[in-house]
Write a protein that holds these residues in place. Sequence first.
Motif, PDB file in Angstrom:
ATOM      1  N   ASN A 104      -6.244   7.884  17.187  1.00  0.00           N
ATOM      2  CA  ASN A 104      -6.929   6.775  16.508  1.00  0.00           C
ATOM      3  C   ASN A 104      -8.339   7.181  16.057  1.00  0.00           C
ATOM      4  O   ASN A 104      -8.820   6.758  15.024  1.00  0.00           O
ATOM      5  CB  ASN A 104      -7.042   5.560  17.440  1.00  0.00           C
TER       6      ASN A 104
ATOM      7  N   PHE B 270      -7.604  11.166  13.793  1.00  0.00           N
ATOM      8  CA  PHE B 270      -6.587  11.194  12.713  1.00  0.00           C
ATOM      9  C   PHE B 270      -6.039   9.787  12.471  1.00  0.00           C
ATOM     10  O   PHE B 270      -4.841   9.547  12.622  1.00  0.00           O
ATOM     11  CB  PHE B 270      -5.429  12.136  13.080  1.00  0.00           C
ATOM     12  N   PRO B 271      -6.915   8.854  12.147  1.00  0.00           N
ATOM     13  CA  PRO B 271      -6.454   7.456  12.085  1.00  0.00           C
ATOM     14  C   PRO B 271      -5.538   7.162  10.909  1.00  0.00           C
ATOM     15  O   PRO B 271      -4.802   6.188  10.950  1.00  0.00           O
ATOM     16  CB  PRO B 271      -7.745   6.648  11.955  1.00  0.00           C
ATOM     17  N   GLU B 272      -5.611   8.025   9.862  1.00  0.00           N
ATOM     18  CA  GLU B 272      -4.804   7.673   8.686  1.00  0.00           C
ATOM     19  C   GLU B 272      -3.322   7.762   9.026  1.00  0.00           C
ATOM     20  O   GLU B 272      -2.877   8.719   9.682  1.00  0.00           O
ATOM     21  CB  GLU B 272      -5.143   8.570   7.476  1.00  0.00           C
ATOM     22  N   GLY B 273      -2.602   6.741   8.567  1.00  0.00           N
ATOM     23  CA  GLY B 273      -1.159   6.714   8.799  1.00  0.00           C
ATOM     24  C   GLY B 273      -0.477   7.636   7.828  1.00  0.00           C
ATOM     25  O   GLY B 273      -1.117   8.468   7.180  1.00  0.00           O
TER      26      GLY B 273
END
Lengths: 86, 403
Positions: free
Chosen positions: A38, A41-44
């Motif tokens: 989170n 690397f929060p990007e989905g």
Amino acid sequence: MSEEFQLGLTLMVVGMLTVLVILSLVVGLGNTIILYVNRFFPEGEKKLAPAASPAQTNPKHMAVIAAAVAELTGGRGHVVKIEKDS
Amino acid sequence: MSILNELYEMTAFSTLFSEPGVTIMLVVGGILLYLGIGKKYEPLLLVPIAFGVILANLPGGGMGVVPAEMIELEGGRYKNLFEIASEYGIMNFIYYSLIKTGFLPPIIFMGVGALTDFGPMLRNLRLAFFGGAAQIGIFAVLLAAMALGFTPKEAASLGIIGGADGPTAIYTTIMLAPHLLGPIAIAAYSYMALVPVIIPLVANLLMTKKEFKINMRQQDKLYPPKHQIKNLKLVKILFPIILGVVTAIFVPSSVPLLGMLLFGNLIKELGTLTARLADAATGPIMNTATIFLGLAVGATMTHDVFLTGQTIGIVVGGFLAFAISIAGGIVAVKIYNIFSKKKINPLVGATGLSAVPMASRVANEMALKYDSSNHILQYCMASNISGVIGSAVAAGVLISMLQ
């Protein structure tokens, strides 16, 4: 208390404690990985490009795919949309 | 007349009449076939096992698995596979190369891993603890079996039925008490097939109407989780790698099962990168392994091995292990609910024994009966999947302490 019964009790205590320790690790590791991901690397997943509508598909390809689906499903299936699998 | 006598001796009729145990085992094989085909109880496993029983007991067929003492040589050495195949036939070749070596259960676990989605567990991590509580049946029955005269190794193999995980039960029995492999495999898979009967039985005994109605989604709205997962795909890739390494350090003996489970899961989560490997693990490899495992396990059940008092003990003990495990999960949730504001439906605890995903489906259906909006499947899957990890760890502990 017989030796065998003592061994059984030891197995029970050690076994249940180990299972709980490992599942605590599962919970702890899971939470740590989630927090790490989170934060760094929060990007989905990248949003997929909208699927090409049948109108954008080459009519020849469309006809071949529709014929193949009809053959495989005995005429019961029909093509709803065609997507490119990346 | 002498010709007729010779003919009688030449055919299997003489053995059928002189050894009634053979006929009884053929009937047992027939009943298992009926359960697999007619009742659809775990047909993928019960049909090969049942046919293996029939093949092994056909007189003169040479398909029965022989005891390990018959392939032992002096100095703790064993006959090689060519000698086993030529002296005792192909079924013994399959058994001693694929089963006795402990090869097939981890291979099946790899396929199970590739079919498992850790997503529900990662979204509800604290529910994983109930998968631990539901292992109590394993150890409770182990104690009871030892009190009834089973050796510690036999009792551990009997107790592991309570883990409700076929490959784990088979792997543990191969390692600790291979002579009980047949009845234990049958009991494990039969009770797994009976999960839709056993879970409601235990849950109705231990749960109140109010508890059946605890709505998990409402509880989530009242007390939302602390953090959402922003990149589930990456979490799912990292989880099996890190968990596999850490678990291996704590319980090395669980690595053959857990390591392969997590490897299978990793190749599934990598998506198109390793899709061909995941397809192979869940398709051809798992199916082939299941055929050989089923046939060879069935072939261990020759009449002289199966028709003993121990088999009855295993059937009864296996049921108790299952029921106590389910009760353990339910009671653990009840205790948790006393201390927590956010209530959990105890059916989530009942699925802490493995039997994925049937246990979750059964619990979900029970919850829906009391409240048609109470879909608890995802929550049950969390404890259900952690139960697979829990039973593999319990097996690892038993193997390392008793072997």
